[in-house]
Design a protein around this motif. Structure first.
Motif, mmCIF file in Angstrom:
data_model
loop_
_atom_site.group_PDB
_atom_site.id
_atom_site.type_symbol
_atom_site.label_atom_id
_atom_site.label_comp_id
_atom_site.label_asym_id
_atom_site.label_seq_id
_atom_site.Cartn_x
_atom_site.Cartn_y
_atom_site.Cartn_z
ATOM 1 N N LEU A 3 0.844 -1.195 0.000
ATOM 2 C CA LEU A 3 0.000 0.000 0.000
ATOM 3 C C LEU A 3 0.875 1.239 0.000
ATOM 4 N N PHE A 4 0.669 2.101 -0.973
ATOM 5 C CA PHE A 4 1.312 3.406 -1.015
ATOM 6 C C PHE A 4 0.231 4.458 -0.864
ATOM 7 N N SER A 5 0.447 5.437 0.007
ATOM 8 C CA SER A 5 -0.573 6.465 0.226
ATOM 9 C C SER A 5 0.060 7.836 0.406
ATOM 10 N N LYS A 6 -0.699 8.858 0.026
ATOM 11 C CA LYS A 6 -0.322 10.250 0.266
ATOM 12 C C LYS A 6 -1.489 10.930 0.971
ATOM 13 N N GLU A 7 -1.167 11.749 1.968
ATOM 14 C CA GLU A 7 -2.207 12.416 2.734
ATOM 15 C C GLU A 7 -1.605 13.522 3.591
ATOM 16 N N CYS A 8 -2.456 14.257 4.286
ATOM 17 C CA CYS A 8 -1.997 15.240 5.267
ATOM 18 C C CYS A 8 -1.493 14.504 6.504
ATOM 19 N N GLY A 9 -0.462 15.043 7.137
ATOM 20 C CA GLY A 9 0.092 14.347 8.285
ATOM 21 C C GLY A 9 0.793 15.259 9.267
ATOM 22 N N PHE A 10 1.552 14.634 10.152
ATOM 23 C CA PHE A 10 2.219 15.345 11.237
ATOM 24 C C PHE A 10 3.725 15.091 11.203
ATOM 25 N N LEU A 11 4.480 16.066 11.680
ATOM 26 C CA LEU A 11 5.940 15.978 11.657
ATOM 27 C C LEU A 11 6.448 14.762 12.423
ATOM 28 N N LYS A 12 5.769 14.382 13.509
ATOM 29 C CA LYS A 12 6.222 13.262 14.349
ATOM 30 C C LYS A 12 6.209 11.931 13.601
ATOM 31 N N ASP A 13 5.456 11.854 12.511
ATOM 32 C CA ASP A 13 5.352 10.607 11.752
ATOM 33 C C ASP A 13 6.240 10.597 10.511
ATOM 34 N N CYS A 14 7.068 11.625 10.357
ATOM 35 C CA CYS A 14 7.858 11.782 9.140
ATOM 36 C C CYS A 14 9.186 11.033 9.187
ATOM 37 N N ASP A 15 9.622 10.617 8.000
ATOM 38 C CA ASP A 15 10.964 10.051 7.797
ATOM 39 C C ASP A 15 11.281 8.945 8.798
ATOM 40 N N LYS A 16 10.353 8.019 8.931
ATOM 41 C CA LYS A 16 10.542 6.880 9.832
ATOM 42 C C LYS A 16 10.361 5.576 9.059
ATOM 43 N N THR A 17 11.195 4.606 9.392
ATOM 44 C CA THR A 17 11.081 3.290 8.791
ATOM 45 C C THR A 17 10.942 2.244 9.890
ATOM 46 N N SER A 18 9.869 1.485 9.837
ATOM 47 C CA SER A 18 9.628 0.407 10.797
ATOM 48 C C SER A 18 9.753 -0.921 10.063
ATOM 49 N N ARG A 19 10.436 -1.890 10.711
ATOM 50 C CA ARG A 19 10.696 -3.143 10.027
ATOM 51 C C ARG A 19 10.754 -4.298 11.013
ATOM 52 N N MET A 20 10.191 -5.437 10.620
ATOM 53 C CA MET A 20 10.393 -6.683 11.350
ATOM 54 C C MET A 20 10.592 -7.796 10.334
ATOM 55 N N THR A 21 11.470 -8.751 10.655
ATOM 56 C CA THR A 21 11.819 -9.815 9.727
ATOM 57 C C THR A 21 11.791 -11.155 10.437
ATOM 58 N N PHE A 22 11.070 -12.118 9.858
ATOM 59 C CA PHE A 22 11.047 -13.490 10.348
ATOM 60 C C PHE A 22 11.461 -14.396 9.189
ATOM 61 N N ASN A 23 12.755 -14.342 8.840
ATOM 62 C CA ASN A 23 13.266 -15.073 7.690
ATOM 63 C C ASN A 23 12.601 -14.540 6.417
ATOM 64 N N GLN A 24 11.802 -15.339 5.708
ATOM 65 C CA GLN A 24 11.160 -14.856 4.493
ATOM 66 C C GLN A 24 9.873 -14.071 4.780
ATOM 67 N N THR A 25 9.455 -14.075 6.002
ATOM 68 C CA THR A 25 8.277 -13.312 6.405
ATOM 69 C C THR A 25 8.739 -11.951 6.915
ATOM 70 N N PHE A 26 8.087 -10.878 6.466
ATOM 71 C CA PHE A 26 8.563 -9.552 6.852
ATOM 72 C C PHE A 26 7.429 -8.527 6.866
ATOM 73 N N TYR A 27 7.705 -7.406 7.514
ATOM 74 C CA TYR A 27 6.817 -6.237 7.494
ATOM 75 C C TYR A 27 7.702 -5.002 7.376
ATOM 76 N N PHE A 28 7.381 -4.109 6.451
ATOM 77 C CA PHE A 28 8.177 -2.910 6.205
ATOM 78 C C PHE A 28 7.237 -1.724 6.013
ATOM 79 N N LYS A 29 7.512 -0.627 6.712
ATOM 80 C CA LYS A 29 6.721 0.586 6.544
ATOM 81 C C LYS A 29 7.650 1.789 6.638
ATOM 82 N N SER A 30 7.568 2.675 5.644
ATOM 83 C CA SER A 30 8.449 3.832 5.626
ATOM 84 C C SER A 30 7.667 5.067 5.184
ATOM 85 N N SER A 31 8.085 6.234 5.671
ATOM 86 C CA SER A 31 7.382 7.466 5.345
ATOM 87 C C SER A 31 8.365 8.568 4.952
ATOM 88 N N LYS A 32 7.903 9.450 4.071
ATOM 89 C CA LYS A 32 8.660 10.644 3.686
ATOM 90 C C LYS A 32 7.708 11.824 3.640
#
Length: 221
Positions: free
Chosen positions: A69-98
């Protein structure tokens, strides 16, 4: 007469504040895409406290269910330029913002990193249909993943609730969320556990059995 002038002055002041508030509000593009890391959409005027145009890209592969999912919207400075990641071998979750903070501004594309350096840190790894992980296999963490994460959720399968347990590596931002990531799938899920601990070094994992063996031999002598 005096009261009429006062009312007119008050209305003018309120209208003036509205014009100033409107003038200071940021205009951002609002859109969503599940096929690419960019999208086009219509302009939206943000709330006065929303001071950033934020683009967010989420990609996951959990229990062979892929989600983007890629999205653009109004937001807040506290949520900017952050990357969250978890990896379980081939299973993963990645979320990044600019972010950017001018009217209808364009953020740089966000991409999922294909290559990351391996760390000298490890976490216990598992991916099982169980209430608790039983495997003791070790997973070498990568990139900025310095935490061990345990992720347990319950999902509806064949009209029954089935609990899945996963353990692996995560970065600081992932752990700082203080809440579980929703499991993306056709039938959704309820997360019941999401916790992080410090990852251990490969060296300590190698030394511990050796030290334990020496202590055992000393006790026997």
């Amino acid at each position: 007469m005096g009261s009429s002038v006062a009312v007119l002055w008050l209305l003018a002041a309120v209208m003036g504040e509205d014009r100033v508030s409107s003038a200071l509000s940021l205009d951002c593009i609002e859109c969503n895409s599940t096929t690419s890391n960019n999208c086009m959409g219509s302009k939206k005027t943000c709330q006065p406290d929303q001071d950033q145009c934020i683009a967010t890209y989420t990609e996951s592969n959990i229990q062979n269910e892929k989600f983007k999912l890629f999205s653009k919207e109004c937001g807040f400075l506290k949520d900017c330029d952050k990357t969250s990641r978890m990896t379980f071998n081939q299973t993963f979750y990645f979320k990044s913002s600019k972010c950017c903070n001018t009217n209808e501004c364009k953020q740089d594309p966000i991409t999922f990193p294909d290559k990351r350096e391996k760390l000298s840190l490890t976490c216990s790894y598992c991916n099982e249909k169980a209430d608790k992980c039983k495997s003791s296999e070790q997973l070498q963490c990568m990139g900025d993943e310095t935490k061990c994460l345990t992720y347990v959720y319950t999902k509806m399968e064949n009209n029954k609730n089935v609990t899945h347990s996963m353990a692996g590596c995560a970065n600081e931002n992932m752990c700082a969320l203080k809440k579980a990531v929703s499991h993306h799938g056709d039938q959704g899920a309820i997360t019941i556990k999401f916790e992080c601990n410090r990852a251990s070094s490969i060296l300590s994992n190698l030394l511990l059995p050796a030290v334990s063996g020496l202590l055992f031999l000393k006790l026997l002598s």
